[in-house]
Design an enzyme around this catalytic site. Structure first.
Site, mmCIF file in Angstrom:
data_model
loop_
_atom_site.group_PDB
_atom_site.id
_atom_site.type_symbol
_atom_site.label_atom_id
_atom_site.label_comp_id
_atom_site.label_asym_id
_atom_site.label_seq_id
_atom_site.Cartn_x
_atom_site.Cartn_y
_atom_site.Cartn_z
ATOM 1 N N SER A 59 -8.927 -10.310 13.699
ATOM 2 C CA SER A 59 -8.918 -10.939 15.019
ATOM 3 C C SER A 59 -7.521 -11.181 15.575
ATOM 4 O O SER A 59 -7.362 -11.389 16.777
ATOM 5 C CB SER A 59 -9.682 -12.263 14.988
ATOM 6 O OG SER A 59 -8.980 -13.227 14.229
ATOM 7 N N LYS A 130 -5.478 -18.560 15.367
ATOM 8 C CA LYS A 130 -5.525 -18.010 16.733
ATOM 9 C C LYS A 130 -4.206 -18.331 17.436
ATOM 10 O O LYS A 130 -3.374 -19.086 16.940
ATOM 11 C CB LYS A 130 -6.688 -18.628 17.539
ATOM 12 C CG LYS A 130 -8.065 -18.461 16.930
ATOM 13 C CD LYS A 130 -8.537 -17.012 16.917
ATOM 14 C CE LYS A 130 -9.917 -16.875 16.262
ATOM 15 N NZ LYS A 130 -10.292 -15.468 16.067
#
EC number: 3.4.21.89
Length: 233
Positions: A59, A130
């Site tokens: 990701s 993230k």
């Protein structure tokens, strides 16, 4: 009595079994104390200061790749440090990305730190990595006429995006509440991030107090070793 009949000095006499055992025992105890002290220091450091984390998914590609071990600075925001747009963070997704799981107490965090210190664990299943796109008070939307993410009306330059990826295939327009963050992965087409949880409590935003720390560097593999640069905007 001749010199040859004299008894050897005490220090030159062969050590008896008891003395040998005592010396060996003292040496073992010393090494045990050193080993335990080193382990305790490593656990405390891993729990409260710096901790390695294993990147389990793609990701955050190509910034972080599957199998990378990163070092997270847990003190980055503890003493007045400000979370900034562009920072790559690790956070506990309990209550935002994950529902219904209790947070680990101090003992649980120590066990996690012990595992991390000796390379047996690198976070929990509720930990995510993230990039911060919006902080409290920001209006974050996608997309503008050119398909870019906007923050407070300004298009966001995102050189870290995975090659060939669009900034987002999901449209959104949100004002980030104070004390919360809007986060996204760099590999947008392969990232379950704030966009995935728009309909959840908090609208996909992450509480600041759930942030574990800032990713500082890639420690492994060796050919990728280096400091991770934030892309502040």
């Amino acid at each position: 009595m001749t010199d040859s009949d004299a008894q050897p000095p005490e220090r030159d006499r062969p050590a008896g079994p008891v003395k040998v055992w005592l010396r060996w025992s003292r040496s073992v105890r010393l090494w045990v104390v050193v080993a335990l002290s080193t382990l305790v220091l490593s656990v405390l450091t891993s729990t409260f200061v710096m901790q390695p984390f294993l990147i389990p998914s793609g990701s955050m590609e190509a910034t972080l790749q599957v199998g990378d071990r990163v070092i997270v600075n847990k003190l980055a925001y503890r003493f007045g440090g400000e979370i900034r747009r562009g920072d790559v963070i690790v956070f506990d997704g309990t209550g935002s990305f994950v529902a219904g799981e209790a947070e680990p107490g101090l003992f649980g965090r120590l066990l996690r730190g012990a595992g991390g210190a000796v390379g047996l664990a690198s976070g929990s299943e509720t930990d995510y990595v993230k990039r911060v796109i919006g902080v409290g008070g920001d209006r974050v939307r996608c997309c503008d006429e050119q398909g870019r993410v906007e923050v407070n009306g300004e298009p966001l330059a995102e050189p870290y995006l995975y090659p060939g990826d669009e900034p987002s295939r999901v449209e959104f327009d949100i004002e980030v509440p104070e004390g919360r963050l809007w986060v996204m992965g760099d590999h947008r087409s392969d990232s379950a991030d704030s966009r995935e949880y728009l309909g959840s409590p908090g609208g996909g935003t992450v509480p600041v107090d759930k942030v574990i720390g800032r990713v500082e560097l890639i420690g492994w593999p060796v050919d990728r070793w280096g400091r991770l640069r934030s892309a502040h905007g």
